[in-house]
Design a protein around this motif. Structure first.
Motif, short mmCIF file in Angstrom:
data_model
loop_
_atom_site.label_atom_id
_atom_site.label_comp_id
_atom_site.label_asym_id
_atom_site.label_seq_id
_atom_site.Cartn_x
_atom_site.Cartn_y
_atom_site.Cartn_z
N TYR A 254 18.01 23.13 -34.21
CA TYR A 254 18.18 23.00 -32.77
C TYR A 254 19.41 22.13 -32.49
O TYR A 254 19.70 21.19 -33.24
N VAL B 19 5.19 29.36 -41.52
CA VAL B 19 5.61 30.55 -40.78
C VAL B 19 4.54 31.00 -39.79
O VAL B 19 4.85 31.47 -38.70
N SER C 197 8.08 23.94 -40.48
CA SER C 197 6.76 24.42 -40.10
C SER C 197 6.29 25.41 -41.15
O SER C 197 7.02 25.76 -42.08
N GLN D 206 15.21 34.57 -36.91
CA GLN D 206 15.45 34.61 -35.47
C GLN D 206 16.73 33.84 -35.20
O GLN D 206 17.07 32.92 -35.95
N PHE E 13 17.41 26.22 -29.34
CA PHE E 13 17.16 26.88 -30.62
C PHE E 13 18.41 27.56 -31.12
O PHE E 13 19.03 28.36 -30.41
N GLN F 270 16.34 30.26 -37.21
CA GLN F 270 15.20 29.92 -38.06
C GLN F 270 15.31 30.66 -39.38
O GLN F 270 15.68 31.84 -39.42
N THR G 28 9.21 27.06 -43.55
CA THR G 28 10.10 27.56 -42.50
C THR G 28 10.92 26.42 -41.93
O THR G 28 10.38 25.35 -41.66
#
Lengths: 112, 115
Positions: free
Chosen positions: A35, A96, A94, A56, A45, A48, A31
Motif C-alpha cells: 500500500y 490468502v 495475510s 491483484q 492498494f 498483492q 500473501t
C-alpha cells in the motif's frame, strides 16, 4: 514476535532513480500486499502477491512492480521515481483465504 | 465505485468522555469491515473487525464498533477516552467476491483527546 518486517525504514532518492523496498511477512502468512500512503491520506492498494504471482493490482502505473520469493517475502520496485512517489509504503501480510491483515511499520520514501 | 468515507477530518473529545469516529462505506454485498489506528511515523495497528454475527464488535484497548447494514456504517466507539487514544484512525473494507482480498481505506480521522 514474528510480525511483518520492512526495510529500510527511511530512504531518500533522486527523481528518476529506481528503488527497491523489502518486506518479510508474519510467520505463517502466505500473501503480501503493498500500500502507498501519501501524506494526509489513507493507504492505497498497489498490488498483492500470492504463490509468487501478482494476483491483484490497484490503479498504479507499470513503474510499480513487485516480486514474491519462495519464502513468501516480497519486494516492491519503483522505477523512474517522481516527486509524487514520496510516501509511506506499507506492507501487509495475510493468509490468502483469511480475514486478518498484519501491517509492517512502513518505509518512508522521500524523492527529491 | 467502491469507497469508504470518514466524514470528519478531526474529532476532539475531553478525556473521560465517550468518543465516536464515523465511517460509512459504499461496497456491494457483505464486506468485511475493519478499524486500524496509526501513531506518528508508525504502521497500522489492528483494532477490530466485523465479519458476521453480532452487530456490536469489541476490539483492542476498550474500543468497539457498531455495524449498521441499512445505513452501511461502521462507527468506532469508546465509552471513556484516554489522552493516549490520540492518533489517526482508519476505517477499511474488504469487498467479497471477484477474487478481492484487498482493503479499501477511508482518508482517516484524527482523534484528539484533551486532558
Amino acid at each position: 514476535d514474528a510480525g511483518v518486517t520492512q526495510s529500510p525504514t527511511h530512504l531518500i532518492k533522486t527523481r528518476g532513480q529506481q528503488v527497491t523496498l523489502r518486506c518479510s511477512p508474519k510467520s505463517g502468512h502466505d500473501t503480501v500486499s503493498w500500500y502507498q500512503q501519501a501524506l494526509g491520506q489513507g493507504p492505497q492498494f498497489i498490488f498483492q502477491y500470492y504463490e509468487e504471482e501478482e494476483r491483484q493490482r490497484g490503479n498504479f502505473p507499470d513503474r510499480f512492480s513487485g516480486h514474491q520469493f519462495p519464502n513468501y517475502s516480497s519486494e516492491l520496485n519503483v522505477n523512474a521515481l517522481l516527486l509524487g512517489d514520496s510516501a509511506l509504503y506499507l506492507c501487509a501480510s495475510s493468509l490468502v483465504a483469511g480475514a486478518g491483515y498484519t501491517f509492517g511499520s512502513g518505509t518512508r520514501l522521500t524523492v527529491v | 465505485a467502491q469507497s469508504v468515507a470518514q466524514p470528519e477530518d478531526q474529532v476532539n473529545v475531553a478525556e473521560g468522555n465517550p468518543l465516536t469516529v464515523k465511517c460509512t462505506y459504499s461496497v456491494s454485498g457483505n464486506p468485511y469491515l475493519f478499524w486500524y489506528v496509526q501513531y506518528p511515523n508508525r504502521g497500522l495497528q489492528f483494532l477490530l473487525k466485523y465479519i458476521t454475527g453480532d452487530n456490536l464488535v469489541k476490539g483492542s484497548y476498550g474500543f468497539e464498533a457498531e455495524f449498521n447494514k441499512s445505513q452501511t456504517s461502521f462507527h468506532l466507539k469508546k465509552p471513556s477516552a484516554l489522552v493516549s487514544d490520540s492518533a489517526l484512525y482508519f476505517c477499511a473494507v474488504r469487498p467479497l467476491g471477484g477474487g478481492y482480498n484487498k482493503l479499501i481505506f477511508g482518508a482517516g480521522t484524527r482523534l484528539a483527546v484533551h486532558p
